[in-house]
Design a protein around this motif. Structure first.
Motif, PDB file in Angstrom:
ATOM      1  N   MET A  64       0.848  -1.188   0.000  1.00  0.00           N
ATOM      2  CA  MET A  64       0.000   0.000   0.000  1.00  0.00           C
ATOM      3  C   MET A  64       0.884   1.238   0.000  1.00  0.00           C
ATOM      4  N   ASP A  65       0.615   2.169  -0.915  1.00  0.00           N
ATOM      5  CA  ASP A  65       1.393   3.411  -1.012  1.00  0.00           C
ATOM      6  C   ASP A  65       0.455   4.576  -0.724  1.00  0.00           C
ATOM      7  N   PHE A  66       0.458   5.039   0.497  1.00  0.00           N
ATOM      8  CA  PHE A  66      -0.382   6.159   0.908  1.00  0.00           C
ATOM      9  C   PHE A  66       0.546   7.207   1.504  1.00  0.00           C
ATOM     10  N   SER A  67       0.606   8.370   0.920  1.00  0.00           N
ATOM     11  CA  SER A  67       1.597   9.372   1.310  1.00  0.00           C
ATOM     12  C   SER A  67       0.983  10.458   2.184  1.00  0.00           C
ATOM     13  N   LEU A  68       1.846  11.109   2.947  1.00  0.00           N
ATOM     14  CA  LEU A  68       1.448  12.237   3.776  1.00  0.00           C
ATOM     15  C   LEU A  68       1.508  13.523   2.973  1.00  0.00           C
ATOM     16  N   SER A  69       0.794  14.520   3.448  1.00  0.00           N
ATOM     17  CA  SER A  69       0.885  15.846   2.838  1.00  0.00           C
ATOM     18  C   SER A  69       2.191  16.518   3.266  1.00  0.00           C
ATOM     19  N   GLU A  70       2.559  17.597   2.588  1.00  0.00           N
ATOM     20  CA  GLU A  70       3.777  18.322   2.952  1.00  0.00           C
ATOM     21  C   GLU A  70       3.682  18.844   4.378  1.00  0.00           C
ATOM     22  N   GLU A  71       2.495  19.286   4.776  1.00  0.00           N
ATOM     23  CA  GLU A  71       2.322  19.808   6.132  1.00  0.00           C
ATOM     24  C   GLU A  71       2.507  18.702   7.178  1.00  0.00           C
ATOM     25  N   GLN A  72       2.007  17.516   6.890  1.00  0.00           N
ATOM     26  CA  GLN A  72       2.147  16.407   7.837  1.00  0.00           C
ATOM     27  C   GLN A  72       3.597  15.941   7.930  1.00  0.00           C
ATOM     28  N   VAL A  73       4.299  15.911   6.800  1.00  0.00           N
ATOM     29  CA  VAL A  73       5.724  15.574   6.831  1.00  0.00           C
ATOM     30  C   VAL A  73       6.480  16.589   7.675  1.00  0.00           C
ATOM     31  N   ALA A  74       6.154  17.867   7.504  1.00  0.00           N
ATOM     32  CA  ALA A  74       6.826  18.918   8.270  1.00  0.00           C
ATOM     33  C   ALA A  74       6.515  18.795   9.763  1.00  0.00           C
ATOM     34  N   MET A  75       5.271  18.431  10.091  1.00  0.00           N
ATOM     35  CA  MET A  75       4.893  18.261  11.485  1.00  0.00           C
ATOM     36  C   MET A  75       5.700  17.143  12.134  1.00  0.00           C
ATOM     37  N   GLY A  76       5.776  15.998  11.474  1.00  0.00           N
ATOM     38  CA  GLY A  76       6.553  14.898  12.013  1.00  0.00           C
ATOM     39  C   GLY A  76       8.015  15.247  12.136  1.00  0.00           C
ATOM     40  N   GLY A  77       8.558  15.946  11.139  1.00  0.00           N
ATOM     41  CA  GLY A  77       9.964  16.358  11.198  1.00  0.00           C
ATOM     42  C   GLY A  77      10.240  17.299  12.345  1.00  0.00           C
ATOM     43  N   ALA A  78       9.304  18.196  12.630  1.00  0.00           N
ATOM     44  CA  ALA A  78       9.489  19.147  13.737  1.00  0.00           C
ATOM     45  C   ALA A  78       9.539  18.419  15.074  1.00  0.00           C
ATOM     46  N   VAL A  79       8.684  17.418  15.255  1.00  0.00           N
ATOM     47  CA  VAL A  79       8.698  16.644  16.501  1.00  0.00           C
ATOM     48  C   VAL A  79      10.025  15.901  16.648  1.00  0.00           C
ATOM     49  N   ARG A  80      10.492  15.288  15.576  1.00  0.00           N
ATOM     50  CA  ARG A  80      11.749  14.537  15.632  1.00  0.00           C
ATOM     51  C   ARG A  80      12.922  15.454  15.939  1.00  0.00           C
ATOM     52  N   ARG A  81      12.952  16.628  15.321  1.00  0.00           N
ATOM     53  CA  ARG A  81      14.058  17.567  15.582  1.00  0.00           C
ATOM     54  C   ARG A  81      14.037  18.050  17.015  1.00  0.00           C
ATOM     55  N   TRP A  82      12.841  18.284  17.575  1.00  0.00           N
ATOM     56  CA  TRP A  82      12.763  18.722  18.970  1.00  0.00           C
ATOM     57  C   TRP A  82      13.301  17.633  19.896  1.00  0.00           C
ATOM     58  N   LEU A  83      12.937  16.391  19.634  1.00  0.00           N
ATOM     59  CA  LEU A  83      13.429  15.299  20.464  1.00  0.00           C
ATOM     60  C   LEU A  83      14.940  15.136  20.322  1.00  0.00           C
ATOM     61  N   ASP A  84      15.462  15.291  19.109  1.00  0.00           N
ATOM     62  CA  ASP A  84      16.912  15.183  18.912  1.00  0.00           C
ATOM     63  C   ASP A  84      17.668  16.219  19.743  1.00  0.00           C
ATOM     64  N   ARG A  85      17.081  17.411  19.856  1.00  0.00           N
ATOM     65  CA  ARG A  85      17.754  18.485  20.600  1.00  0.00           C
ATOM     66  C   ARG A  85      17.576  18.367  22.107  1.00  0.00           C
ATOM     67  N   HIS A  86      16.407  17.923  22.543  1.00  0.00           N
ATOM     68  CA  HIS A  86      16.078  18.000  23.966  1.00  0.00           C
ATOM     69  C   HIS A  86      15.954  16.653  24.668  1.00  0.00           C
ATOM     70  N   LEU A  87      15.782  15.559  23.922  1.00  0.00           N
ATOM     71  CA  LEU A  87      15.540  14.275  24.567  1.00  0.00           C
ATOM     72  C   LEU A  87      16.048  13.155  23.660  1.00  0.00           C
ATOM     73  N   ASP A  88      17.379  13.075  23.520  1.00  0.00           N
ATOM     74  CA  ASP A  88      17.943  12.048  22.652  1.00  0.00           C
ATOM     75  C   ASP A  88      17.942  10.695  23.361  1.00  0.00           C
ATOM     76  N   LEU A  89      18.457   9.656  22.697  1.00  0.00           N
ATOM     77  CA  LEU A  89      18.422   8.315  23.256  1.00  0.00           C
ATOM     78  C   LEU A  89      19.220   8.194  24.547  1.00  0.00           C
ATOM     79  N   ALA A  90      20.278   8.999  24.685  1.00  0.00           N
ATOM     80  CA  ALA A  90      21.044   8.974  25.937  1.00  0.00           C
ATOM     81  C   ALA A  90      20.173   9.446  27.101  1.00  0.00           C
ATOM     82  N   CYS A  91      19.369  10.471  26.869  1.00  0.00           N
ATOM     83  CA  CYS A  91      18.458  10.962  27.920  1.00  0.00           C
ATOM     84  C   CYS A  91      17.379   9.921  28.220  1.00  0.00           C
TER      85      CYS A  91
END
Length: 379
Positions: A1-28
């Motif tokens: 199944m190939d169901f894609s996200l919108s550009e806004e949804q991709v950006a939303m997910g990317g923003a969450v991941r970047r915040w976690l990378d900066r403030h709550l990485d795997l070491a934390c």
């Protein structure tokens, strides 16, 4: 199944991941797993409120974004990819449940403060060992709105100001708002295998509660399926990161003069895992979209995705530990964190054993196959 996200949804997910990378990485996260911290949970929920993660599906009039389950699943997937402690996911789920109320005044009193991070909610929909549907409810509601019974193991109940408790009433299953500080509410901490979640056993004795206002009692199944989608999103997020970490190790680790990822047996297994993960991820997005648009296959696809995701969780966690060799079994490596999160997600809201029976019934219909018999003619 190939169901894609919108550009806004991709950006939303990317923003969450970047915040976690900066403030709550795997070491934390590893530090949190060693010593679970209520302070870190509170800080993460505060950030989630400030960044609008809690109110994704809440209406703008309730302080939310007014978006759909697919958007919330994108956030949940990103949180799973970072193995974020489960307290923020618990708060997101509670907000999504309260958003089903059709009473604006009720949402104003409870949902809006939760979206703003002013009060903390948790959900208790199932008794220990019960089924993942209305038959698993072990709390009963009296005619005057008092709740009694075992609400089960509840994630981050010790942090909660209110607990959304499923109970059986005279008109069917309902979800009630319970003040966690009431004397009749017993909250006892329990040890968890996955220490990215803090949990407690919640029991109720003559506790006054306010039922959510629903148009009909089938909303309970609607809630369970939505939360099943969110658990599946957390799972595919964690599985994706486990796969990336494992691939990085396979490229770097050398044996017999070559990278171990160059051996054909390993390549084939990782390729199969990648195909499975990609397929399930796209199916998950479609399923959330099906809920948002009211498609007829939303319920069936919820079970299909959760069943296949549970199977993926076991395969991916086993491959991560195995392909890392001896270091994959050590406490210092993150493999055990993914192993525990993936297995918890696989079980939560039903594993493949639970959902496969639902899929089979949908495919062949109830009562269309002969009963099984034991040797000797015993039924």
């Amino acid at each position: 199944m190939d169901f894609s996200l919108s550009e806004e949804q991709v950006a939303m997910g990317g923003a969450v991941r970047r915040w976690l990378d900066r403030h709550l990485d795997l070491a934390c996260v590893a530090t949190y797993a060693d010593t679970p911290s209520a302070g870190l949970d509170a800080g993460l929920r505060r950030a989630a409120a400030d960044l609008d993660w809690l109110g994704v599906t809440a209406a703008p009039s309730d302080g939310g974004l007014g978006l759909g389950l697919l958007d919330l699943a994108v956030v949940a997937e990103a949180l799973g990819a970072g193995l974020a402690p489960a307290g923020v996911g618990t708060a997101m789920a509670a907000c999504d449940v309260l958003a089903t109320s059709i009473d604006p005044e009720q949402r104003r009193r409870w949902l809006a403060p939760m979206v703003a991070g002013e009060i903390v909610g948790a959900t208790a929909l199932r008794a220990p060992g019960g089924s993942w549907d209305r038959a698993g409810i072990a709390v009963t509601a009296t005619g005057d709105g008092l709740l009694n019974g075992d609400a089960g193991i509840v994630g981050h109940a010790e942090d909660a100001d209110i607990v959304l408790v499923a109970a059986t009433s005279a008109t069917g299953p309902a979800v009630f708002v319970v003040a966690a500080g009431h004397p009749g509410v017993s909250i006892r901490a329990v040890e968890t295998v996955d220490r990215t979640v803090r949990a407690a056993r919640v029991t109720l004795a003559d506790v006054p509660a306010e039922p959510l206002s629903w148009a009909h009692d089938e909303i309970f199944e609607h809630i369970v399926r939505r939360l099943t989608v969110l658990v599946s999103a957390d799972l595919v997020g964690a599985a994706g990161t486990a796969m990336r970490i494992t691939l990085d190790h396979l490229r770097a680790r050398r044996q017999f003069g070559r990278a171990i990822g160059g051996f054909q047996a390993i390549q084939h297994e990782m390729a199969e895992l990648y195909v499975a993960w990609t397929t399930i991820t796209h199916a998950l997005w479609y399923t959330a979209h099906a809920h948002d648009t009211g498609r007829d296959d939303a319920a069936l696809m919820t079970s299909v995705v959760k069943s296949r995701a549970a199977d993926l969780a076991r395969q991916m966690s086993a491959a991560m530990v195995q392909f890392h060799g001896a270091i994959g079994f050590t406490w210092e490596h993150s493999a055990h964190l993914f192993f525990k999160r993936l297995h918890r997600d696989a079980y939560d809201f039903g594993d493949d054993g639970w959902h496969d029976s639902i899929i089979a019934t949908a495919a062949i219909g109830p009562g269309t196959h002969p009963p099984l018999s034991l040797p000797g003619g015993a039924p």
